[in-house]
Design a protein around this motif. Structure first.
Motif, PDB file in Angstrom:
ATOM      1  N   THR A   1      32.543  44.602 131.672  1.00 25.35           N
ATOM      2  CA  THR A   1      33.172  43.753 130.487  1.00 25.35           C
ATOM      3  C   THR A   1      34.355  44.316 130.517  1.00 25.35           C
ATOM      4  OG1 THR A   1      32.303  44.697 128.490  1.00 25.35           O
ATOM      5  CG2 THR A   1      30.996  43.107 129.524  1.00 25.35           C
ATOM      6  N   PRO A   2      35.208  43.120 129.728  1.00 28.55           N
ATOM      7  CA  PRO A   2      36.783  43.592 129.115  1.00 28.55           C
ATOM      8  C   PRO A   2      36.705  44.601 128.084  1.00 28.55           C
ATOM      9  CG  PRO A   2      36.589  41.185 129.599  1.00 28.55           C
ATOM     10  CD  PRO A   2      35.155  41.615 129.703  1.00 28.55           C
ATOM     11  N   GLU A   3      35.562  44.663 127.282  1.00 29.42           N
ATOM     12  CA  GLU A   3      35.514  45.786 126.095  1.00 29.42           C
ATOM     13  C   GLU A   3      35.355  47.092 126.720  1.00 29.42           C
ATOM     14  OE1 GLU A   3      33.993  42.789 126.450  1.00 29.42           O
ATOM     15  OE2 GLU A   3      33.898  41.761 124.322  1.00 29.42           O
ATOM     16  N   PHE A   4      34.589  46.955 127.907  1.00 30.24           N
ATOM     17  CA  PHE A   4      34.125  48.255 128.540  1.00 30.24           C
ATOM     18  C   PHE A   4      35.437  48.857 129.198  1.00 30.24           C
ATOM     19  CE2 PHE A   4      30.572  50.134 131.408  1.00 30.24           C
ATOM     20  CZ  PHE A   4      31.609  50.875 132.256  1.00 30.24           C
TER      21      PHE A   4
ATOM     22  N   LYS B   1      39.004  52.330 139.265  1.00 31.91           N
ATOM     23  CA  LYS B   1      38.952  50.708 139.575  1.00 31.91           C
ATOM     24  C   LYS B   1      39.786  50.084 138.318  1.00 31.91           C
ATOM     25  CE  LYS B   1      34.274  50.734 141.616  1.00 31.91           C
ATOM     26  NZ  LYS B   1      32.884  50.379 141.475  1.00 31.91           N
ATOM     27  N   ILE B   2      39.453  50.708 137.062  1.00 28.26           N
ATOM     28  CA  ILE B   2      40.317  49.873 135.981  1.00 28.26           C
ATOM     29  C   ILE B   2      41.864  50.509 136.203  1.00 28.26           C
ATOM     30  CG2 ILE B   2      40.516  50.100 133.536  1.00 28.26           C
ATOM     31  CD1 ILE B   2      37.395  50.371 133.600  1.00 28.26           C
ATOM     32  N   ILE B   3      42.141  51.524 136.653  1.00 20.41           N
ATOM     33  CA  ILE B   3      43.402  52.048 136.859  1.00 20.41           C
ATOM     34  C   ILE B   3      44.031  51.283 137.811  1.00 20.41           C
ATOM     35  CG2 ILE B   3      45.040  53.894 137.523  1.00 20.41           C
ATOM     36  CD1 ILE B   3      43.033  55.901 136.154  1.00 20.41           C
ATOM     37  N   LYS B   4      43.454  51.159 139.136  1.00 24.87           N
ATOM     38  CA  LYS B   4      43.922  50.387 140.375  1.00 24.87           C
ATOM     39  C   LYS B   4      44.078  48.981 140.244  1.00 24.87           C
ATOM     40  CE  LYS B   4      43.583  53.804 143.833  1.00 24.87           C
ATOM     41  NZ  LYS B   4      42.739  53.847 145.261  1.00 24.87           N
TER      42      LYS B   4
ATOM     43  N   ASN C   1      43.833  43.895 136.571  1.00 27.14           N
ATOM     44  CA  ASN C   1      43.471  42.501 136.369  1.00 27.14           C
ATOM     45  C   ASN C   1      42.269  42.151 136.313  1.00 27.14           C
ATOM     46  OD1 ASN C   1      46.311  42.207 135.963  1.00 27.14           O
ATOM     47  ND2 ASN C   1      46.613  42.084 137.990  1.00 27.14           N
ATOM     48  N   LYS C   2      41.175  42.856 137.039  1.00 31.63           N
ATOM     49  CA  LYS C   2      39.871  42.334 137.152  1.00 31.63           C
ATOM     50  C   LYS C   2      39.220  42.522 135.816  1.00 31.63           C
ATOM     51  CE  LYS C   2      37.316  42.413 140.857  1.00 31.63           C
ATOM     52  NZ  LYS C   2      36.841  42.822 142.020  1.00 31.63           N
ATOM     53  N   ASP C   3      38.552  41.364 135.392  1.00 29.15           N
ATOM     54  CA  ASP C   3      37.775  41.464 134.156  1.00 29.15           C
ATOM     55  C   ASP C   3      36.450  42.061 134.232  1.00 29.15           C
ATOM     56  OD1 ASP C   3      39.749  39.898 133.118  1.00 29.15           O
ATOM     57  OD2 ASP C   3      38.844  37.870 133.387  1.00 29.15           O
TER      58      ASP C   3
ATOM     59  N   ILE D   1      30.206  52.732 126.266  1.00 32.44           N
ATOM     60  CA  ILE D   1      30.669  51.814 127.147  1.00 32.44           C
ATOM     61  C   ILE D   1      29.532  51.030 127.645  1.00 32.44           C
ATOM     62  CG2 ILE D   1      33.062  52.365 127.432  1.00 32.44           C
ATOM     63  CD1 ILE D   1      32.299  53.928 129.760  1.00 32.44           C
ATOM     64  N   VAL D   2      28.210  51.605 128.292  1.00 30.38           N
ATOM     65  CA  VAL D   2      27.363  51.151 129.130  1.00 30.38           C
ATOM     66  C   VAL D   2      26.686  50.093 128.325  1.00 30.38           C
ATOM     67  CG1 VAL D   2      26.869  53.059 130.625  1.00 30.38           C
ATOM     68  CG2 VAL D   2      25.774  52.954 128.581  1.00 30.38           C
ATOM     69  N   ARG D   3      26.892  50.072 126.960  1.00 31.49           N
ATOM     70  CA  ARG D   3      26.119  49.086 125.942  1.00 31.49           C
ATOM     71  C   ARG D   3      26.832  47.970 126.108  1.00 31.49           C
ATOM     72  NH1 ARG D   3      24.149  53.090 121.217  1.00 31.49           N
ATOM     73  NH2 ARG D   3      22.425  54.264 122.546  1.00 31.49           N
ATOM     74  N   PHE D   4      27.945  47.806 126.592  1.00 27.01           N
ATOM     75  CA  PHE D   4      28.771  46.512 126.829  1.00 27.01           C
ATOM     76  C   PHE D   4      28.256  45.719 127.949  1.00 27.01           C
ATOM     77  CE2 PHE D   4      32.125  48.805 124.368  1.00 27.01           C
ATOM     78  CZ  PHE D   4      32.280  48.013 123.450  1.00 27.01           C
ATOM     79  N   MET D   5      27.475  46.248 128.887  1.00 31.83           N
ATOM     80  CA  MET D   5      27.061  45.597 130.032  1.00 31.83           C
ATOM     81  C   MET D   5      25.888  44.672 129.746  1.00 31.83           C
ATOM     82  SD  MET D   5      27.204  48.497 133.132  1.00 31.83           S
ATOM     83  CE  MET D   5      25.830  49.540 132.435  1.00 31.83           C
TER      84      MET D   5
END
Lengths: 493, 691
Positions: B295-298, B328-331, B334-336, B369-373
């Motif tokens: 998720t975006p919070e993750f 993935k988040i660095i490259k 824009n993906k949510d 972070i895993v708890r945001f899933m």
């Protein structure tokens, strides 16, 4: 001392011989250009100019050239030196622009050859055919599209052709092909994404990919087809527009040709034609290269007096069949008794979509009882040619010549398509590959797209990729494709 | 490639580890010792996926083989995701199986979720994959290894490989000495006489684990790294590099709420991985995987904490794909969301493997972070994810048998060669082990070309192009993927393996019978030419059906869209004049049925691919000289850069040279000149080397 000897020996062992060649035709002309490339270029400059200084990079200067052995003045020439690696061949390059006499050119070439001294490890020799280009390729200065452009340029004779060759040399074609190559790579990358990563990875766009690729390929296909059509027009331009002349010797064909042709460049040279009776004469008409099949040996298209003449007529007809434009020249006053043979030939030409023009010559000798309109009308009816394609001229008074000239140029433009944009020159090899590999791969792609087989569709595009790689000399590898995949899609777990 | 800034730190570790003085150059004393030591014909160092296949492969050749590992109970560990196969990878696994390897058979015993990936895209790219029960896999693999004929297992640590300089061969073009394997030295001081060693140390060679800002030497979590061998390779002159990999955290299944997650059931009935099996062992106990997402919070928390991961910070140049959630988040900022697959690790375990979020953040951040899933709001993290950095040997140092060019008798397989993945490791192990065994017996090597299989593609890519990032198999790497498929690995390799003496009688018999039946049916259908009117009962009334008056053979009919042998068989008696259906139409297994459908489907294309194959073979048959020093001298107009490439890689054929990135068409033309007229001499050179 020892180390110098050693280094010198080593140097000669690994270096190329320096090569030189006369780049212009060995003939009486305004200029003769000698090109020299290789490690000894600067040495040759120093010896010929009796100078101890290195020539300046990319500076044009006027220098007296001497024979190194006898110190006799050979010529006062323009010299330009290009320092490696930014030269045509990638090696040192020297150009000598000599005055164009054959004696001067000969003496300078001889002087250069006399500088060859293997004892001192100075290797200088006359270049082999295409060796400058080969060095350029080996040193990575050109890819194959560029090289092919150069070869065509050497063959190009008139101004319009030079422009066409230059567009290849300056890389316009290269850019077109590189763009196509990139497009193909991108589309294979999309299919690769679909096949190798579509299901098991985090790619949302998957469903759309196959359709997107199909649309892209259709666009590419259209672009290539129209490019190939343009090449065809350009080829006519390059090889010369074939102009077939039909008419009896007393019709005034030769006078007409001389008057149409730019007088200075009228008859460049004679090239033996495919038959003994017909001689191809290249002409420059308003900047267009026109090859005229001179059928001077034919008395009359309808005369059937003996066997040899029959054969001549047959050949003249054949020639006109392979022409781009056929011009029938007739004396204005002379209508034949029986035109049926010529009429049936004209019919045949019409079926082949040939441009046919009729020129009625000798307006100055016209029977003043007949108006020009009447004469055009009667010839039009006899030959079944529309009135607007019949022109009256007089080679003696130049009557109608300007109109005819304008009309011919208009026709030239149409057959060469040259007022649309710059002409394109691509070797027949590249065209074959474009048609048989690249476009064929696209067709196969669509076939398998219709069958919804993404793998075979992708394999078909690979064939296109191999083809385009052959043309640009830069093969498409999987790492390049994966590079596109990974930079466009978020892949990996 | 991934040389560490922290090199000094690593050297420090190494100094601590190094207890015994190491011996590369063999002296009289050591020679004496070696001659009195017991002999181990083939030794395999390591018991991972590469090691297991190498040991069993060598043993199948008939050579007595010893697998040495520090912990017998860790043999067959699947240290990352609990799954085998996939697109491309599944084909590799089937090829190992076709050579009578073990991984596919064990997978059929331990698999708890089976799926044919790319099922809709055509059999050329089908990717059989299985989720495995990690502990059953381990247990079954150990059971196999400990009871395998000709195979001994020794629990020990190898400290060094004893290499004698090869005086006859001298030095290579860069001045490195050639050598020959003579023996090995264990950490307890024991010495063995040994001439063939397969090294499959995976991530253990100079391995270093990264979690957050902590880094410590280890090969896997809780297991020591190997340093002695790293020095062996360095001292022998091998070009080494560093690569990185990583694994995600493990979650407790009981704490996941699956109610709103997308279920991913197994195929049923599952298609077995091995050609030896008609059915998988746990068919009645299959599990379901689930899909969730980040998720975006993750993403925000990771983006804010990138400085807290030494693994990310130390990357000079990472791989192009995104192995970790950080990359993935660095490259792709824009993906949510990114998909995460929740894969159960086994039947009797609570552990879940969250596939897609490999992570090297500090443990506390990972648990947050895993708890945001979705579904994981209250999840308990059992073990954090971590990164591993390890040494690899430039695979261009290898021959196509995976023996090093520099040291005779030394074979390398698996991650040490710069690859990633169980299947890539297993296939290399299989090839290296088989060749070590064959070589000990002085038998001809088993060479697998790009036209034979993905193993050939893998090995050729490694030795020709080297690696810049961990190498993974994709179907797009093969130029013959229509003829090289997961369904026909047996037709491509079993015969070849049997001829080499590494495929057992049981498998060969089964294979031969199936092939016999296949060929009988194929021939019969080819000869059975009937009109559309006669074929009518088998047709489905599709627009693509043939017309009444058109006559086609049965084989051709099968190449029509959506036609299957299953459509013909019920009506077979109507197609045969006397109504007597030949016996070979009975007992057609699902696998054979599939084989018939696929082969007939691709028949039109395969004839086309044959042209490519023959062009490929033409280039592959044009030999280049061995151990040649390429220079810009004489008639060869090859640039300095290309010479360097050719000298490094030493391509065996024009075909291989053509595949080297940076070798220009002009250079190939020059190589043609070199090859022309010298084929007899180059062939003789090979005969001499073999002798």
């Amino acid at each position: 001392m020892v180390s110098r000897c050693f280094s010198k020996r080593y140097y000669s062992r690994v270096s190329n011989p320096t090569i030189y060649a006369l780049s212009t035709k060995f003939a009486k002309s305004a200029l003769g250009v000698v090109r020299i490339t290789g490690p000894q270029s600067s040495y040759i400059y120093q010896k010929l100019t009796k100078s101890t200084k290195e020539p300046k990079n990319r500076v044009t200067s006027v220098r007296k050239l001497y024979s190194p052995n006898s110190s006799i003045l050979l010529d006062e020439a323009l010299t330009i030196f290009f320092k490696s690696p930014k030269t045509y061949t990638g090696e040192d390059l020297l150009e000598l622009h000599l005055h164009g006499g054959t004696a001067i050119i000969k003496s300078v070439l001889k002087a250069i050859s006399e500088l060859h001294d293997p004892q001192k490890d100075i290797n200088i020799r006359y270049a082999e055919n295409g060796e400058f280009s080969k060095r350029a390729f080996i040193n990575g200065r050109f890819d194959l599209t560029e090289l092919e452009g150069i070869r065509e340029m050497i063959d190009a004779e008139t101004e319009l052709q030079r422009v066409a060759s230059l567009s290849s040399l300056t890389g316009k074609n290269k850019q077109v092909f590189l763009n196509w190559r990139q497009e193909i790579v991108n589309n294979i990358a999309l299919l690769t994404t679909l096949i190798d990563f579509g299901e098991d990875h985090d790619v949302e766009e998957v469903e759309q990919l196959f359709t997107t690729v199909s649309e892209n390929i259709t666009n590419l296909q259209n672009e290539m087809e129209s490019y190939l059509n343009k090449i065809k027009s350009s080829e006519i331009l390059l090889k010369g527009i074939r102009l077939g002349l039909i008419g009896p010797p007393n019709a005034g064909k030769s006078s007409l040709l001389n008057i149409l042709a730019n007088k200075d460049a009228a008859i460049v040279s004679e090239i033996a034609g495919t038959t003994r009776d017909i001689i191809d004469i290249p002409l420059d008409i308003s900047g267009y290269k026109v090859v005229v099949g001179d059928t001077a040996g034919i008395r009359s298209i309808t005369s059937t007096s003996d066997i040899i003449e029959k054969e001549g007529i047959r050949r003249a007809k054949d020639y006109s069949l392979s022409s781009d434009i056929v011009v029938i020249v007739r004396p204005i006053n002379q209508l034949e008794q029986d035109e049926s043979d010529l009429v049936s030939h004209i019919k045949h030409l019409k079926e082949l979509n040939k441009t046919i023009m009729v020129v009625l010559n000798k307006d100055d000798l016209r029977d003043t009882n007949l108006t020009r309109e009447d004469l055009i009308k009667s010839h039009s009816e006899a030959l079944e040619i529309p009135i607007e394609n019949i022109h009256i001229v007089s080679c003696s008074t130049s009557f109608g010549i300007q109109n005819l000239n304008d009309e011919l140029v208009r026709r030239f433009k149409i057959v060469t398509d040259s007022d649309v944009a710059d002409p394109i020159i691509i070797s027949s090899r590249a065209q074959d590959i474009l048609r048989n590999d690249v476009l064929y791969g696209f067709q196969q792609f669509h076939h398998w797209k219709d069958q919804e087989d993404v793998v075979l569709a992708s394999e078909s595009l690979n064939q296109s990729a191999i083809g385009i790689g052959k043309i640009t000399g830069d093969t498409v590898g999987i790492e390049e494709i994966l590079g596109v995949v990974f930079s466009s899609f978020c892949i990996g777990k | 490639m991934y040389r560490l800034a922290s090199r000094r730190k690593r050297d420090l570790f190494r100094g601590l580890q190094k207890q015994l003085s190491r011996t590369i150059i063999i002296n009289a004393d050591l020679k004496q010792k070696l001659s009195q030591s017991p002999e181990l014909p083939v030794v395999v160092i390591g018991g991972g996926h590469a090691g297991c296949e190498a040991a069993t492969g060598s043993a199948r050749s008939g050579t007595m083989t010893t697998l040495i590992t520090p912990h017998i109970d860790k043999i067959g560990t699947a240290s990352c995701n609990p799954s085998m196969g996939g697109v491309g990878k599944g084909t590799l696994l089937r090829e190992v199986d076709a050579l009578d390897g073990v991984a596919a058979r064990i997978t059929d015993k331990a698999g708890i979720h089976f799926k044919i990936l790319n099922a809709s895209k055509g059999p050329a790219v089908h990717g059989p994959r299985a989720q495995i029960d990690r502990s059953i896999y381990l247990k079954e693999m150990q059971n196999e290894i400990l009871n395998y004929p000709n195979l001994n297992v020794m629990e020990a640590k190898v400290d060094d490989i004893i290499i004698e300089p090869n005086e006859i061969q001298g030095k290579d073009s860069t001045g490195r000495k050639y050598g020959i394997v003579r023996g090995l030295l264990l950490s307890d001081g024991r010495i063995f006489n040994c001439s063939k060693i397969v090294v499959t140390t995976g991530t253990f060679l100079g391995g270093e684990i990264h979690i957050g800002l902590t880094a410590y030497p280890a090969g896997r979590i809780g297991e020591e790294a190997t340093f002695g061998l790293s020095d062996t390779f360095r001292d022998a002159g091998f070009r080494l590099g560093r690569l990185k990999t990583g694994t995600p955290c493990r979650l407790s299944s009981k704490t996941i709420d699956y109610t709103h997650l997308i279920p991913q059931p197994s195929d049923f009935p599952p298609q077995p991985m091995s050609y030896m099996n008609e059915k998988v062992e746990l068919q009645d106990h299959l599990l379901t995987c689930h899909q969730t997402h980040t998720t975006p919070e993750f993403h925000k928390i990771i983006a804010e904490n990138l400085d807290k991961s030494i693994h990310i910070r130390e990357t000079v140049k990472g791989p192009r794909y995104c192995p970790s959630i950080e990359s993935k988040i660095i490259k792709f900022p824009n993906k949510d969301l990114h998909t995460v697959w929740l894969e159960p690790e086994g039947l009797d375990t609570d552990l879940v493997y969250p596939n897609g979020i490999s992570c090297t953040m500090p443990a506390d951040i990972q648990e947050r972070i895993v708890r945001f899933m979705p579904g994981c709001e209250n999840v308990k993290m059992v073990q954090p994810g971590y990164g591993v950095e390890y040494d690899y040997v430039d695979p261009r140092e290898l021959r196509n048998t995976l023996e090093t060019k520099l040291v005779d008798g030394l074979y390398l397989a698996g991650q040490i060669n710069g690859t990633t993945g169980y299947e890539e490791a297993a296939s290399q192990g299989c090839l290296a082990g088989i060749n070590a065994g064959l070589s000990y017996l002085n038998k001809p090597a088993l060479e697998i070309s790009r036209a034979d299989g993905y193993i050939g593609v893998l090995v050729d890519d490694l030795i020709t192009k080297g690696v810049e990032e961990p190498y993974r198999m994709f179907t797009s790497r093969s130029e013959f993927r229509v003829s090289i498929r997961s369904d026909n690995a047996d037709t491509r390799l079993t015969e070849k393996g049997y001829a080499a003496g590494v495929v057992g009688e049981e498998r060969y018999k089964k294979y031969s019978q199936e092939m016999k039946q296949f060929n009988q049916i194929k021939q019969h259908l080819n000869e059975l030419v009937l009109s559309g009117a006669v074929w009518a009962p088998a047709l489905k009334g599709l627009p693509s059906d043939l017309s009444k008056d058109t006559s086609v053979s049965g084989w051709k009919l099968l190449s029509y869209r959506d036609m299957s042998i299953s459509d013909l068989i019920p009506h077979m008696n109507k197609f045969i004049r006397d109504g007597n259906v030949p016996q070979f139409y009975e007992n057609i297994t699902p696998r054979l049925r599939n084989k018939i459908d696929v082969e007939s489907d691709y028949a039109p294309w395969l004839s086309k691919e044959k042209y490519h194959l023959s062009a490929y073979n033409a280039d592959e048959n044009l030999l280049l000289p061995l151990n040649h020093t390429y220079t810009y001298e004489g008639n060869m107009k090859i640039s300095h850069e290309v010479c360097t490439l050719l000298n490094t890689i030493q391509p065996k054929t024009i075909g291989q040279a053509r595949r080297i990135q940076g070798v220009t068409p002009a250079a190939i033309f020059e190589l043609f000149k070199l090859a022309k007229g010298n084929q007899a001499a180059f062939s003789e050179q090979r005969n001499q080397q073999a002798a």
